[in-house]
Design a protein around this motif. Sequence first.
Motif, PDB file in Angstrom:
ATOM      1  N   LEU A  97       0.832  -1.207   0.000  1.00 21.01           N
ATOM      2  CA  LEU A  97       0.000   0.000   0.000  1.00 21.01           C
ATOM      3  C   LEU A  97       0.866   1.256   0.000  1.00 21.01           C
ATOM      4  O   LEU A  97       1.929   1.289   0.616  1.00 21.01           O
ATOM      5  CB  LEU A  97      -0.910   0.006   1.229  1.00 21.01           C
ATOM      6  N   GLU A 101      -2.446   5.195   1.686  1.00 17.07           N
ATOM      7  CA  GLU A 101      -3.318   4.022   1.871  1.00 17.07           C
ATOM      8  C   GLU A 101      -3.040   3.347   3.209  1.00 17.07           C
ATOM      9  O   GLU A 101      -3.958   2.881   3.894  1.00 17.07           O
ATOM     10  CB  GLU A 101      -3.115   3.040   0.719  1.00 17.07           C
ATOM     11  N   MET A 104      -4.832   5.194   5.685  1.00 22.02           N
ATOM     12  CA  MET A 104      -6.286   4.987   5.589  1.00 22.02           C
ATOM     13  C   MET A 104      -6.754   3.697   6.276  1.00 22.02           C
ATOM     14  O   MET A 104      -7.899   3.590   6.698  1.00 22.02           O
ATOM     15  CB  MET A 104      -6.709   4.922   4.119  1.00 22.02           C
ATOM     16  N   LEU A 105      -5.860   2.711   6.332  1.00 21.34           N
ATOM     17  CA  LEU A 105      -6.254   1.382   6.840  1.00 21.34           C
ATOM     18  C   LEU A 105      -7.091   1.389   8.130  1.00 21.34           C
ATOM     19  O   LEU A 105      -8.161   0.792   8.165  1.00 21.34           O
ATOM     20  CB  LEU A 105      -5.016   0.511   7.054  1.00 21.34           C
ATOM     21  N   PRO A 106      -6.619   2.072   9.183  1.00 18.60           N
ATOM     22  CA  PRO A 106      -7.420   2.049  10.420  1.00 18.60           C
ATOM     23  C   PRO A 106      -8.773   2.747  10.273  1.00 18.60           C
ATOM     24  O   PRO A 106      -9.688   2.498  11.049  1.00 18.60           O
ATOM     25  CB  PRO A 106      -6.547   2.797  11.429  1.00 18.60           C
ATOM     26  N   LEU A 108     -10.947   2.362   7.959  1.00 15.78           N
ATOM     27  CA  LEU A 108     -11.983   1.539   7.321  1.00 15.78           C
ATOM     28  C   LEU A 108     -13.007   1.016   8.316  1.00 15.78           C
ATOM     29  O   LEU A 108     -14.141   0.731   7.964  1.00 15.78           O
ATOM     30  CB  LEU A 108     -11.349   0.346   6.595  1.00 15.78           C
ATOM     31  N   ARG A 118     -11.884   9.711   3.830  1.00 17.70           N
ATOM     32  CA  ARG A 118     -10.700   8.957   4.256  1.00 17.70           C
ATOM     33  C   ARG A 118      -9.413   9.452   3.614  1.00 17.70           C
ATOM     34  O   ARG A 118      -8.442   9.761   4.297  1.00 17.70           O
ATOM     35  CB  ARG A 118     -10.879   7.467   3.920  1.00 17.70           C
ATOM     36  N   ARG A 154      -0.385   6.942  10.659  1.00 13.52           N
ATOM     37  CA  ARG A 154      -1.364   5.852  10.729  1.00 13.52           C
ATOM     38  C   ARG A 154      -1.918   5.714  12.153  1.00 13.52           C
ATOM     39  O   ARG A 154      -3.117   5.494  12.336  1.00 13.52           O
ATOM     40  CB  ARG A 154      -0.705   4.544  10.295  1.00 13.52           C
TER      41      ARG A 154
END
Lengths: 220, 372
Positions: A97, A101, A104-106, A108, A118, A154
């Motif tokens: 990623l 990206e 952005m993961l957490p 989702l 996001r 993140r």
Amino acid sequence: MNIENLCKIYKTKNDEVKALDNVSYEFKPGKLYAIMGHSGSGKSTLISILGLIETYTSGKITIDKKDISKLKDDELSDLRMKYIGFVFQDFYLDEHLKAYENVMLPMLINKEIKKEERKEKAIKLLTDLGLKDRINHFPKEMSGGEQQRVAIARSLANAPEIILADDPTGNLDEENEKLVFETLKDLAKKGKCVIVVTHSEEIKKYADEILKITKGKLES
Amino acid sequence: MNLKDQLWIIKSRLLEKRNLLFMLVLFFVFIVIIISLTFYNCIKFINYSDIVKPNSRNIYIEIDNPSEESLKQINQITHVIFAISGQTYQIGFFNNKSSNHVYITPLIEKEEITLINGKNLKNKNDMLCPNNFYPYDFKDIIDTKNYLKGKEVLNKTVTINNEVFTIVGTYDAPKIRNTTYNCYISEKDFQKLVTNHNNITIRVDKLENRNLVIQELKKMGYNNINTQYINFNNNLIYTGITIILIILFISFAIIYNFTKKKIRYHLNNYGILKASGYKNKQLFHIELLENLIIGTICFMISTISFIIVYNSIVTNINILNIAVYNSEITLEINYFYIFISYITILILIYIATKYLTHKYLNISIHYMLKEE
Ligand SMILES: Nc1ncnc2c1ncn2[C@@H]1O[C@H](COP(=O)(O)OP(=O)(O)O)[C@@H](O)[C@H]1O
Ligand SMILES: [Mg+2]
């Protein structure tokens, strides 16, 4: 965040290791705490328990006045999402990623962040940490310092109150170390509770409180 | 967390090397499953072709001059297609080749045939025959020159006891489980052919219903009931089931191992996701979705390549013609079996993923992240 008489015993086949021995402390918002001590003294264990990613043997932890001892795994997950951002020595970025990206993961799983917001939010977090021109880069294309700042971004994705970092500068050179500590200090200034485990004496310039831990015991 | 977000996480890593390897292996697993199922089907077909000739669906009652009334009664039993006084006819046909023959049966109203070419029985000595008309024995099957199809059959004649019958139409034989040499004439014409009335011949719609009808007949008081002896070779079925179970076991072992390696490899990623608030269930869904996608892609590629190869082989050696020889079991690819094997693999994937995510995602996150 408050801990009382926290104990942690690691049980292996042959013996038991008492990693934490009756640790009590109250962490307050708006401060940068540094936890220091020799290797094997229990720093990682302590910060992992604070981050709800390790179990403890006995004691009491309260976050935002909630006792967490009786919570189920799923409820702990909810707390982690809401309250805690964790930064690791090894960054642990998803190599497939891009930087934004990864940030952005957490988001989702956070129902409060709309789908369309996001990317925008992730880019803003990265920009705030000085990574404006690294947004579309993959982890492999970035220096260690940059990767660690992506990891910090993140950890901030769901706007947690508590930021925990386990030796975040362990893999970085002095210059990058400074940048990371400054970033953490800024977060504390913005009212977050920041706790950082480190070997570096440099932290003394930034920390509000320094906690020393030897053989699982805390000495202030 | 919705499907779209799960896909978003998966898409970037779906084409990882280990997944490609997994796909390749799964591709061969599917091929083996499909081949073995089709092969099993073929063997079953060859083994059974003899016993599912129409005669095996006949029941004979020894009785002198049966009354119209009793025939009517028997005709009303469910699963009975017809009950007639006398025997069905089996006669030599074309060039007097010893193995060539047609079965002649009367067309009773109850028999729901579907015409394909020509017209239905109307005049005296009209005859209907299967659209794929093949009045030869199994061993002649490769000799496809004698195989008549569709309109070619129309207006050919068949002589029985000096009566000349003309084929006026063809019907869909497989639909009612008839062989390729089961011909129909009118009931009136048939009665003229019957000489000895010391028998009732009853035909049942399916072999498996034969015993039901026999029970009914016994209730009605008939005693001298005969049928063709049928020896179902159960060994074949047991062997087939054993092979399939072995294949399933091996498939599960393969799926389990790949999934295990994959989860261990992604333990850091899952650890990070869990540390940032993901629940075990969400991580299970991500892993499951990924594996199901891999399974489905492989299944589609395997099935398509198998169909292409199989059909090109089968049509080239004309073996598919065997398939129309007998309609109860065919040599065609059994799509139902393939579908079932797909579902089975999905279930295996589900079980492996469920078990492994439970095993690996319940250890402490701190430990998950330390694991290399
Ligand atoms: N998973 C584990 N199993 C057994 N012992 C462990 C485990 N993790 C840590 N320990 C032990 O607990 C003690 C504290 O470890 P740790 O918290 O990692 O120390 P630090 O981070 O200060 O180096 C050490 O003696 C270590 O060997
Ligand atoms: Mg440590």
